[in-house]
Design an enzyme around this catalytic site. Sequence first.
Site, PDB file in Angstrom:
ATOM      1  CB  SER A  36       1.699  -1.034   9.518  1.00 35.91           C
ATOM      2  OG  SER A  36       2.059  -0.214   8.421  1.00 35.91           O
TER       3      SER A  36
ATOM      4  CD  GLN B 269      -0.342   9.262  14.094  1.00 33.33           C
ATOM      5  OE1 GLN B 269       0.414  10.077  13.572  1.00 33.33           O
ATOM      6  NE2 GLN B 269      -1.067   8.429  13.359  1.00 33.33           N
TER       7      GLN B 269
ATOM      8  CD  GLU C 239      -9.509   7.056  -1.951  1.00 38.69           C
ATOM      9  OE1 GLU C 239      -9.727   5.951  -2.499  1.00 38.69           O
ATOM     10  OE2 GLU C 239      -9.986   8.127  -2.346  1.00 38.69           O
ATOM     11  CE  LYS C 240      -5.118   0.488   6.355  1.00 42.10           C
ATOM     12  NZ  LYS C 240      -5.505   0.965   7.701  1.00 42.10           N
TER      13      LYS C 240
ATOM     14  CD  GLN D 277      -3.989   9.682   8.460  1.00 36.50           C
ATOM     15  OE1 GLN D 277      -3.705   9.465   9.619  1.00 36.50           O
ATOM     16  NE2 GLN D 277      -3.344   9.096   7.463  1.00 36.50           N
TER      17      GLN D 277
ATOM     18  N   GLY E  80       0.844  -1.199   0.000  1.00 31.83           N
ATOM     19  CA  GLY E  80       0.000   0.000   0.000  1.00 31.83           C
ATOM     20  C   GLY E  80       0.872   1.238   0.000  1.00 31.83           C
ATOM     21  CG  HIS E  81       3.268   2.248   3.397  1.00 33.36           C
ATOM     22  ND1 HIS E  81       3.221   1.135   4.206  1.00 33.36           N
ATOM     23  CD2 HIS E  81       2.713   3.252   4.114  1.00 33.36           C
ATOM     24  CE1 HIS E  81       2.669   1.461   5.361  1.00 33.36           C
ATOM     25  NE2 HIS E  81       2.349   2.730   5.331  1.00 33.36           N
TER      26      HIS E  81
HETATM   27  O1  PAF Z   1      -1.354   7.218   8.176  1.00 32.24           O
HETATM   28  C1  PAF Z   1      -0.301   7.215   8.849  1.00 32.24           C
HETATM   29  O2  PAF Z   1       0.533   6.311   8.728  1.00 32.24           O
HETATM   30  C2  PAF Z   1      -0.071   8.319   9.857  1.00 32.24           C
HETATM   31  O3  PAF Z   1      -1.239   8.720  10.472  1.00 32.24           O
HETATM   32  C3  PAF Z   1       0.677   9.522   9.248  1.00 32.24           C
HETATM   33  C4  PAF Z   1      -0.151  10.227   8.190  1.00 32.24           C
HETATM   34  C5  PAF Z   1       1.998   9.073   8.649  1.00 32.24           C
HETATM   35  C6  PAF Z   1       0.978  10.553  10.350  1.00 32.24           C
HETATM   36  O4  PAF Z   1       1.778  10.003  11.352  1.00 32.24           O
END
Ligand code: PAF
Length: 284
Positions: free
Chosen positions: A186, A61, A148-149, A153, A36-37
Amino acid sequence: MELITTIADLQARLNTARESQQTIGLVPTMGALHQGHASLVERSLRENDVTVVSIFVNPTQFNNKQDLATYPRTLEADRALLDTLGATYVFAPSVEEIYPEEDTRMFSYPPVDTVMEGERRPGHFNGVCQIVSKLFAITRPHRAYFGEKDFQQIAVIRQMVKAEGFNLEVVACPIVRETSGLALSSRNQLMTAQERNLAVNISRILFVSLEYAKSHTIIETQDFVVSTLNSLEGLEVEYFQIVDGYTLQPVTSWDSASYIVGCITVFCGATPIRLIDNVCYIKH
Ligand code: PAF
């Protein structure tokens, strides 16, 4: 690909790139990279001259200390993948580099950040906005890529970009799934084989619901998804909400919005692992 750990080093490289009119793509991540990344990085490489991938497990977060402690950290494997993909820079700073002092900034974008994840994970989106705004200020990218998962966010980050006046394009990229349908995450690495088999039902039922929705109301579709998943031992739906894809507010009929998305969070297995996913019912 170069590994950079300080803000000053990264900015020096990016200033040079900017001086020669190069465009910069940023892919913010917390590492434990998967395909995905990789799809975000590949898109950034196609659309920009320079691609920066940040790897930073952002403590602000996480509203759950255990979740922060167990979040997978795989820097060497991540670097190897990014090398293969051809990313320009991987930016992997320490917590002290990013937060030399406590970040007390507050970001609030109701109603987009108060529903669903916002309601269940107090402070989560504030932390996301803290780190993403810092990364934007450090790298000043032309484009930033998000999967988009994490549907909500992206909506929150778009609000933050507008409110803070960042001059960049937020690029939303489609969910990448295993052949089983399971959305790549992940957190999937934390699951046992048995839990993964169970987790496959989340996307399976969401896809079944796309057909079901054609002859049922929103409430009936929500009930169908929640009751079917909850009937499977080891799965527990935290919420499933069918919402306007722009405002993230619940919709009551299929013709009340031009973009309708179903967002789900499910606890899977004994640990349990919290998984999120979403499907699009309507987009005109
Ligand atoms: O989606 C993520 O992996 C995180 O929320 C992000 C956008 C890298 C911020 O730490």
